[in-house]
Design an enzyme around this catalytic site. Sequence first.
Site: not given
Length: 400
Positions: A131-134, A166, A249, A376, A378
Amino acid sequence: MDLTQSAADLAFREEVRSWLEEHLSGEFAGLRGKGGSGRDDEFHDERLAWNRHLAAHGWTCLGWPVEYGGRGLSLHQQVIFHEEYARADAPTRVNHLGEELLGPTLIAFGTEEQKDRFLPKIAAVEELWCQGYSEPGAGSDLANVSTRARLEGDEWVIDGQKVWTSLAQFAQWIFVVARTEAGSTRHHGLSFLLVPVDQPGVEIRPIVQNTGGAEFNEVFFTGARTHADLIVGEQGRGWGVAMGLLGFERGVSTIGQQVGFARELDGVIALAKETGAIEDPVLRDRLATARAELEVMRWNALRGLAGLEGGSDSAAGGGAGSIAKLVWSNWHRRLGEIAMEVAGARSLATANAPYELDAWQSLFLFSRADTIYGGSDEVQRNILAERVLGLPKEVKGDLR
């Protein structure tokens, strides 16, 4: 929410339980308990063989429609499978990102050509995904991504960096959220691209964690390329696809996760009896509270899943996914803290040099990240406040 098990459900539970007992033997017997948070890079090849064994016997993609290679099982039967899989202490599957996240996303948003190309190989565990998100500047704030892609002829050319990716070191493909419209900001102008990993423009660097594992990675794109038609959804409208994937997810696999939590809690209680810490009434009360909270967490998770199945909730609607993430991540982090208190002074030193952690030290260290990854605390609270309760949006920038 009707959780009454029919005769067919009871028979299915026995089928799953019997199959796992029979097949978690021989070459696979030693894989019980392998993998999992903080250890997802261990015994990878052996777990890959196990995951392909599952696929060969029809135990992957249980909720996918039959026409796309799944079994089309009910939500209740999917829950049963994940519960029994966890109770058998079966190894963590290596195909989660493809089977549970990308596959359902392609079924919902992809073209028929994309479904024909990718779904069979996901179901057979022949191709693995990451997964190429963050990004370094866009972790929980996904809308702030700066990775860019431009269309050159019949290919997208991608430049940028992803982090906390990951199992990228084992994957053949990565799904990437990239900015495809120059000058766009926030969630506008993003696209959802499918990118092959094995090419000169992609560099993967594992990140060694404080648990000793290296399941996370940095991924660098320097002129990486993918075909123009490997975009899911419309150009510049990838935010909706990315959010749809995050909704998948938090699906039925979370029920199996809670069975794993129960096993960890049982282990901490056993440790408390061994060390005598169970005699401390305050600690005993904390353990009892953790047991009650875990049971409530399970029922709330089932209620949330029932709402999703009935169409009464969504990732940006009723907020069940955000509530569940807040609850389980904070519960698990507290369990790690209790484990350290139960272990006492011995928790402060590694079992063997130079850095060999025991199970409770690993639980404590990795669970510190539970309230960060996957959205997160938040971010989850903002989602609930703004999208569910309708409160004013968070003020950005200089308040002067």
